[in-house]
Design a protein around this motif. Sequence first.
Motif, short mmCIF file in Angstrom:
data_model
loop_
_atom_site.label_atom_id
_atom_site.label_comp_id
_atom_site.label_asym_id
_atom_site.label_seq_id
_atom_site.Cartn_x
_atom_site.Cartn_y
_atom_site.Cartn_z
N ALA A 1 10.04 -13.65 5.76
CA ALA A 1 10.82 -12.41 5.71
C ALA A 1 11.31 -12.12 4.29
N GLN A 2 11.53 -13.15 3.51
CA GLN A 2 11.97 -12.96 2.12
C GLN A 2 10.96 -12.13 1.34
N ASP A 3 9.68 -12.39 1.54
CA ASP A 3 8.63 -11.63 0.85
C ASP A 3 8.60 -10.18 1.32
N VAL A 4 8.87 -9.96 2.60
CA VAL A 4 8.90 -8.60 3.14
C VAL A 4 10.02 -7.81 2.49
N PHE A 5 11.20 -8.41 2.39
CA PHE A 5 12.34 -7.69 1.83
C PHE A 5 12.19 -7.48 0.32
N ILE A 6 11.49 -8.37 -0.36
CA ILE A 6 11.20 -8.16 -1.79
C ILE A 6 10.27 -6.95 -1.95
N ALA A 7 9.28 -6.82 -1.06
CA ALA A 7 8.38 -5.67 -1.12
C ALA A 7 9.14 -4.38 -0.83
N GLN A 8 10.10 -4.44 0.08
CA GLN A 8 10.92 -3.26 0.36
C GLN A 8 11.75 -2.88 -0.86
N LYS A 9 12.31 -3.85 -1.54
CA LYS A 9 13.11 -3.58 -2.74
C LYS A 9 12.27 -2.89 -3.82
N ARG A 10 10.99 -3.25 -3.88
CA ARG A 10 10.09 -2.62 -4.86
C ARG A 10 10.00 -1.11 -4.61
N TYR B 1 11.08 6.55 5.56
CA TYR B 1 11.61 6.21 6.89
C TYR B 1 10.51 6.18 7.94
N ALA B 2 9.54 7.04 7.81
CA ALA B 2 8.44 7.06 8.79
C ALA B 2 7.50 5.87 8.62
N GLN B 3 7.20 5.49 7.39
CA GLN B 3 6.18 4.48 7.15
C GLN B 3 6.73 3.07 6.92
N VAL B 4 7.88 2.95 6.29
CA VAL B 4 8.39 1.62 5.93
C VAL B 4 9.51 1.18 6.86
N TYR B 5 10.55 1.99 6.94
CA TYR B 5 11.72 1.59 7.72
C TYR B 5 11.37 1.34 9.18
N VAL C 1 0.84 -1.20 0.00
CA VAL C 1 0.00 0.00 0.00
C VAL C 1 0.88 1.25 0.00
N ILE C 2 1.92 1.24 0.81
CA ILE C 2 2.82 2.39 0.90
C ILE C 2 3.58 2.58 -0.41
N CYS C 3 3.94 1.48 -1.07
CA CYS C 3 4.62 1.56 -2.37
C CYS C 3 3.74 2.27 -3.39
N PHE C 4 2.47 1.94 -3.41
CA PHE C 4 1.53 2.62 -4.31
C PHE C 4 1.47 4.11 -3.98
#
Length: 121
Positions: free
Chosen positions: A104-113, A84-88, A62-65
């Motif tokens: 956790a792998q899926d979480v870090f893939i979403a972060q990379k996006r 930094y406020a919403q994701v990190y 949602v935050i990526c969008f």
Amino acid sequence: MNINKTNYIVFNPSSANNTDIRVELNDIQLENKKSARFLGITVDAKLNWNEHCAELVKRINVICFQIRKLKLILPHSFLLQYYYAQVYSRLSYGVVFWGGSVGAQDVFIAQKRIVRSFEQI
């Protein structure tokens, strides 16, 4: 203690399901839950962290969008503060517990996006 909001979890990492345990408080039987949210972290009976990681991925998507839409109108410095406020902050909270799990792998893939969307600015 609010008895209506109180429940319990039987931690059992194996596949056996022990539902014979009954917990009562003031003659009221408490509900047995398979997972519960405690201090912002979802803990389940098998301690595999999949449910917590799935919730993180959903929120990060949602935050990526939002970042993709906001990058059209906001400067890079504001987007970085928003990241930094919403994701990190969400990723760093409790990573000691869930960071080594399979989900956790899926979480870090979403972060990379999200990080890739910053490169396109």
